[in-house]
Design an enzyme around this catalytic site. Structure first.
Site, mmCIF file in Angstrom:
data_model
loop_
_atom_site.group_PDB
_atom_site.id
_atom_site.type_symbol
_atom_site.label_atom_id
_atom_site.label_comp_id
_atom_site.label_asym_id
_atom_site.label_seq_id
_atom_site.Cartn_x
_atom_site.Cartn_y
_atom_site.Cartn_z
ATOM 1 N N CYS A 172 -10.672 -50.028 -0.234
ATOM 2 C CA CYS A 172 -9.785 -49.157 0.537
ATOM 3 C C CYS A 172 -10.004 -47.688 0.229
ATOM 4 O O CYS A 172 -9.392 -46.827 0.860
ATOM 5 C CB CYS A 172 -8.337 -49.530 0.247
ATOM 6 S SG CYS A 172 -8.102 -51.283 0.031
ATOM 7 N N HIS A 197 -1.592 -43.038 -0.364
ATOM 8 C CA HIS A 197 -2.247 -44.305 -0.046
ATOM 9 C C HIS A 197 -1.222 -45.188 0.665
ATOM 10 O O HIS A 197 -1.566 -45.879 1.621
ATOM 11 C CB HIS A 197 -2.773 -44.945 -1.326
ATOM 12 C CG HIS A 197 -3.609 -46.161 -1.094
ATOM 13 N ND1 HIS A 197 -4.667 -46.156 -0.211
ATOM 14 C CD2 HIS A 197 -3.547 -47.421 -1.595
ATOM 15 C CE1 HIS A 197 -5.226 -47.372 -0.196
ATOM 16 N NE2 HIS A 197 -4.570 -48.146 -1.016
ATOM 17 N N GLU A 252 2.513 -45.631 -6.993
ATOM 18 C CA GLU A 252 2.067 -44.329 -6.483
ATOM 19 C C GLU A 252 3.188 -43.291 -6.643
ATOM 20 O O GLU A 252 2.933 -42.140 -6.997
ATOM 21 C CB GLU A 252 1.634 -44.450 -5.016
ATOM 22 C CG GLU A 252 0.961 -43.171 -4.511
ATOM 23 C CD GLU A 252 0.305 -43.324 -3.141
ATOM 24 O OE1 GLU A 252 0.512 -44.360 -2.477
ATOM 25 O OE2 GLU A 252 -0.420 -42.392 -2.733
ATOM 26 N N LYS A 271 -0.265 -44.947 7.312
ATOM 27 C CA LYS A 271 -0.444 -46.402 7.455
ATOM 28 C C LYS A 271 0.797 -47.023 8.094
ATOM 29 O O LYS A 271 0.739 -48.129 8.629
ATOM 30 C CB LYS A 271 -0.730 -47.045 6.098
ATOM 31 C CG LYS A 271 -2.114 -46.698 5.553
ATOM 32 C CD LYS A 271 -2.475 -47.517 4.322
ATOM 33 C CE LYS A 271 -3.855 -47.168 3.782
ATOM 34 N NZ LYS A 271 -3.880 -45.959 2.932
ATOM 35 N N HIS A 318 -3.607 -50.513 7.896
ATOM 36 C CA HIS A 318 -4.599 -50.164 6.881
ATOM 37 C C HIS A 318 -6.013 -50.374 7.435
ATOM 38 O O HIS A 318 -6.424 -51.500 7.666
ATOM 39 C CB HIS A 318 -4.364 -51.036 5.647
ATOM 40 C CG HIS A 318 -5.078 -50.574 4.420
ATOM 41 N ND1 HIS A 318 -6.254 -49.848 4.452
ATOM 42 C CD2 HIS A 318 -4.781 -50.737 3.097
ATOM 43 C CE1 HIS A 318 -6.640 -49.598 3.218
ATOM 44 N NE2 HIS A 318 -5.761 -50.117 2.384
ATOM 45 N N PHE A 366 -8.621 -51.662 -3.730
ATOM 46 C CA PHE A 366 -8.264 -52.981 -4.235
ATOM 47 C C PHE A 366 -9.332 -53.360 -5.252
ATOM 48 O O PHE A 366 -10.473 -53.617 -4.888
ATOM 49 C CB PHE A 366 -8.311 -53.914 -3.018
ATOM 50 C CG PHE A 366 -7.558 -55.183 -3.151
ATOM 51 C CD1 PHE A 366 -6.241 -55.189 -3.529
ATOM 52 C CD2 PHE A 366 -8.168 -56.399 -2.844
ATOM 53 C CE1 PHE A 366 -5.542 -56.380 -3.603
ATOM 54 C CE2 PHE A 366 -7.471 -57.580 -2.921
ATOM 55 C CZ PHE A 366 -6.151 -57.570 -3.298
#
Lengths: 127, 425, 418
Positions: free
Chosen positions: C168, C308, C319, C340, C345, C404
């Site tokens: 990602c 993110h 985060e 997102k 995503h 990931f």
């Protein structure tokens, strides 16, 4: 119905395969995370392997419930409230919570997931 | 961002880890290579006597748990990942790193990876459950009947960045972490990129390399329909014979090759020996899409010229070229490029002649071998080329001792990327 | 800049949809996913785009990811005004964060079926059936480096050429590395970005088995809800996002319209667990600090953070913690959001799309919202710009991408230099 020892023996095999641990490490008191090194993805793997080993279906959230602390009223200053504690006991009837109840820190919830808890769960499931 | 990047930081190699068809360590690989042995043997996954693919360069006797500390994770590592992590552990040990380094955030990882196919039985049980009565794949049926049969961590075994993730986990390497996926050029590009990261000061030490295994029915089928695989099934002892007029295609292989790259002062500070210096790196691309090297080898020549210029060296300073040469038609184009850059007479060799083509890992394996050749003063011969007759480049047909100063390493992808790297003493 | 997203097949319409607070998520129709744990996705629904390449001798065989990538690159190319203006092909390169191609699952099913013995796959039969049935070009296009080679050919780029795939974080990493190549003086122009589609039965199923995806099947448009208390996973989307980077001198010399500046780049690895994030996000923190140091900026100089923000329980919590760790008291003042929430995503292409959102936010003076934010999470108490876009003057923006597997990439983007 298999005996408790027979169930433990099969659970031990599952843990050895899933977590790469030695069989003598897999005792009833062993915590899956702190003693046997499981991380979140391993819980998925353990469920998958238990389903195969015992030929049962384990619905998501039944053996390893998630979001035990999602409700804000369940948590206060890093500990479970009385309401949170009874919700947890309802969701995890097969966990031994007697020690945990004395100091119900959120961080200690992970330690309730023990080998013995899985054996308790399976005893109920296979009865 | 008007700031220029400092080029004052020098990058050296302080560790080499190799798992190849010739051995399970850098020493074994190099000793057998310089003894003139080949790692190509009958393939283990097919048995029929007249099968279209009968030989391969396989890493034999490899047991992941002998190399990887984090035993639990082996279950979620495809063979490519296992080879990368194992080669990392060999390289780290060689460099004197055992648990990690003092400043984990200054320790990075840069790996080259291929397209990792799924283990077939594992996915097969789920796909088979998703087939309808006439054998067609029914996705709704797959979702309902197939998915519950599939190992829930299946996807994690095949993500290319997992080579990096697991290598970083083994050594607590929390610095820059990149995964290059440029087909057969992946490994050399990943190592070149790692050198850049150290040079610009974002890390002091990097695990840099690649691994890939093409010993898989789907991977081999893809190579076969692209017409890449050697058709010479009856003469495996001769190997792929790069540059020879009689060559017949590449021999598929697998390998893991990882270097420890380190800023020179950092290496000296901890008493690690520098085996070689990464002197220059360049990459280019043939401006066309073709699964062959650009005709005439212009991109290859551009990459070599860029690497030489980056190193501040002349063609005459380079003692030998470790070529990409894999036994395909395009070897001729690489030969033209080598002659254009170096003139005639430059010694050329390639490890692929003895082990086959380990694809994403191949450039890293050539480079790792070149580091050993430089530091040990022994240039390996090109396996199986004694009876080739005239070749367009001067192949090293017998191993040579020497006080070598610099080697050039080439690696090209099916898809246009060309990478070259120069190592020096 | 150019994009193909589930919102639209170009960047202006994608951006307009994000600012209007629309969701691009809906039920999956690319294949029958009705029995999967997740029945919806961010699918690119522009069938004309796919159709437009049907007769192309090369792209007719390519996967969706490559078609998205080519379309987004063509838009970016036109936007850059570089056509006919590249003076030196060897100083024009590419660094993409491109994904692998979606497998031909119809044919794969047939091959597996033919080779299945009832308990295992016969490897020889599998090989022979694969050789018989697979499309030669489609299989070549499976490799994630093909797009970078293809675009090099299309636009005449003979310089450095790389492609990375750090999950990602891939296209953010590509953008950062491409900027470094220009900074080092190895190229004047770099094409960067990503293209990816994991929207196929194996990708969707694989993420579903990992329980990473939202399963809000009764209400797909509200499934991607970063930072909301009831978030239950990310939404799998597909698409492409492309940018042309150029050295300032080169852009000024040709009188190019400049859309912003790449100020800083940070990259770290978690080295903690395979997929679990470190509970305090130590390497996410380190990546943000590295990018700030690279840009020569103090945390208080960041006006907006494009997070993110995946809508998974763990990412959004960690985060938030990491942002507090880096920004201290400024953390509560700086607006942060996740696009997102609108797009889902885009996996490898997500980071480049989000970097472009930062540049457009600066240009338009508007912060994209985090939509579907309905119920605050008690631990997540920052300013997530809920549900409605907000006007603000922005000079410096941070964009976070966490892969990931533990690759963390942070970019800092700024106004065009005057």
């Amino acid at each position: 119905m298999p005996s408790r020892d027979e169930i433990l023996e099969q659970v031990r095999e599952v843990m050895v395969d899933a977590l790469g641990v030695d069989d003598d490490e897999v005792v009833e008191d062993a915590s899956l995370t702190s003693d046997l090194g499981a991380e979140s993805i391993d819980f998925l793997d353990i469920v998958f392997r238990l389903e195969k080993a015992f030929d049962i279906k384990i619905p998501r959230d039944e053996l390893f419930p998630e979001n035990l602390t999602a409700e804000s009223r369940y948590v206060q200053e890093g500990k479970l409230t009385d309401e949170g504690l009874s919700a947890l006991k309802e969701k995890m009837p097969y966990a031994n919570t007697s020690e945990f109840e004395k100091d119900p820190k959120i961080a200690a919830i992970a330690d309730l997931f023990t080998v013995g808890m899985i054996v308790n769960y399976l005893e109920g499931k296979l009865a | 961002m008007g700031r220029d990047i400092s080029k004052n930081r020098r990058v050296v190699v302080t560790g080499v880890g190799i798992l190849s068809p010739l051995g399970l360590s850098a020493d074994e690989h190099f000793e057998r290579l310089t003894a003139g042995q080949s790692g190509i043997a009958p393939i283990s996954i097919f048995a029929s006597p007249d099968f279209p693919v009968r030989f391969a360069g396989e890493v034999r006797g490899f047991k992941a748990n002998r190399f990887i500390k984090n035993r639990k994770s082996i279950k979620i590592m495809a063979r490519d990942i296992q080879l990368a992590v194992a080669a990392s552990s060999l390289a780290a040990a060689h460099s004197g790193i055992h648990e990690g380094v003092n400043e984990p955030h200054r320790f990075g990882v840069s790996m080259g990876a291929g397209l990792i196919p799924s283990q077939l039985d594992e996915l097969g049980v789920a796909v088979a459950a998703g087939l309808n009565a006439d054998g067609g794949f029914d996705t709704a049926r797959y979702g309902r009947e197939g998915l519950p049969l599939l190992f829930p961590l299946w996807l994690l075994k095949y993500l290319p960045n997992m080579l990096n993730s697991h290598a970083a986990l083994e050594y607590d390497a929390r610095g820059p972490n990149n995964c290059i996926t440029c087909g057969n050029a992946s490994g050399l590009l990943a190592i070149g990129e790692a050198a850049r990261v150290i040079e610009r000061g974002q890390a002091d030490i990097m695990l840099a390399g690649a691994a890939e295994s093409k010993i898989h029915p789907l991977a081999l089928a893809r190579l076969h329909i692209l017409g890449k695989l050697s058709s010479e099934n009856d003469l495996p002892d001769r190997g792929p014979r790069p540059f020879c007029g009689s060559r017949a295609g590449l021999v598929a292989a697998e390998a893991g090759a990882v270097l420890v790259l380190e800023e020179q002062e950092h290496a000296a500070g901890r008493g690690a020996a520098a085996l070689a210096r990464v002197a220059g790196f360049g990459s280019s691309c043939g401006a066309q899409l073709s699964e062959e090297l650009e005709h005439g080898g212009r991109a290859a020549a551009d990459a070599m010229a860029a690497a030489l210029a980056d190193a501040g060296l002349d063609a005459g300073d380079v003692d030998a070229v470790f070529a990409n040469a894999s036994g395909l038609y395009e070897d001729d184009d690489e030969a033209v490029a080598i002659v254009n850059v170096f003139g005639r007479g430059k010694p050329v060799t390639t490890v692929k002649a003895a082990v086959g083509h380990s694809m994403a890992a191949s450039g890293a394996l050539e480079l790792a071998t070149a580091v050993l050749a430089l530091s040990r003063g022994m240039l390996p011969a090109t396996f199986g080329v004694e009876s080739c007759g005239d070749t367009p480049v001067d192949l090293v047909s017998e191993k040579r001792r020497g006080d070598f100063g610099a080697f050039m390493i080439n690696s090209f992808s099916f898809g246009g990327q060309a990478a070259s790297l120069v190592i020096a003493r | 800049m150019g994009a193909v997203t589930p919102m639209a097949s170009n960047l202006p319409d994608t951006w307009a949809g994000i600012i209007e607070g629309r969701s691009a998520v809906d039920y999956t129709t690319l294949f029958d996913a009705s029995t999967f744990p997740t029945t919806f996705s961010g699918q690119v629904r522009d069938d004309d785009l796919i159709e437009s390449y049907a007769d192309d001798p090369l792209l007719g065989h390519a996967g969706r990811n490559v078609k998205f990538g080519v379309r987004a690159a063509e838009e970016a190319w036109e936007h850059s005004g570089l056509d006919g203006a590249v003076d030196e092909a060897g100083r024009f390169g590419l660094y993409l964060g491109a994904g692998e191609g979606p497998p031909d699952w119809v044919t794969s099913g047939k091959i597996f079926g033919a080779a299945w013995t009832g308990s295992a796959i016969d490897p020889e039969k599998f090989f022979l059936e694969a050789v018989r049935l697979l499309d030669r070009e489609y299989e070549l296009f499976q490799e994630s480096n093909i797009l970078a080679g293809l675009l090099a050919g299309r636009f005449g780029a003979r310089g450095p050429n790389l492609s990375c795939l750090t999950a990602c974080a891939a296209s953010s990493q590509a953008l950062g590395e491409a900027a470094m190549i220009i900074r080092r003086g190895d190229a004047d122009i770099m094409f960067t970005g990503g293209a990816h589609s994991m929207l196929h039965p194996f990708g969707l199923g694989g993420f579903n088995l990992l329980t990473a995806l939202s399963q809000r099947n009764d209400d797909p448009r509200h499934a991607s809800r970063p930072f909301d208390r009831d978030r239950d996973g990310f939404v799998l989307s597909e698409g492409a996002a492309m940018l042309v980077l150029e050295s300032l001198d080169h852009a000024l010399a040709r009188g190019a319209k400049i859309h912003g500046e790449v100020l800083g780049y940070g990259t770290t690895g978690d080295a903690y667990r395979v997929t679990d994030m470190h509970p305090e996000g130590r390497s996410a923190t380190a990546a943000m600090l590295m990018a700030l140091e690279d840009a020569g900026l103090e945390p208080s100089q960041i006006d907006y953070i494009n997070t993110h923000g995946t809508s998974t329980a763990v990412n959004d919590r960690v985060e938030t913690i990491a942002i507090k760790d880096v920004f201290k008291e400024h953390a509560w003042k700086v607006p942060i959001s996740s696009i997102k929430s609108s797009l889902g995503h885009l996996i490898a292409s997500a980071g480049a799309m989000e970097a472009m959102a930062c540049l457009l936010a600066i240009r338009d003076g508007i912060i994209p919202p985090t939509i579907n934010y309905e119920n605050p999470d008690s631990e997540l108490d920052l300013d997530y710009v809920p549900n409605t876009a907000r006007r603000a003057r922005l000079d410096c923006c941070m964009s976070n991408s966490f892969g990931f597997g533990g690759q963390n990439v942070v970019l800092i983007l700024g106004r065009p230099p005057v």
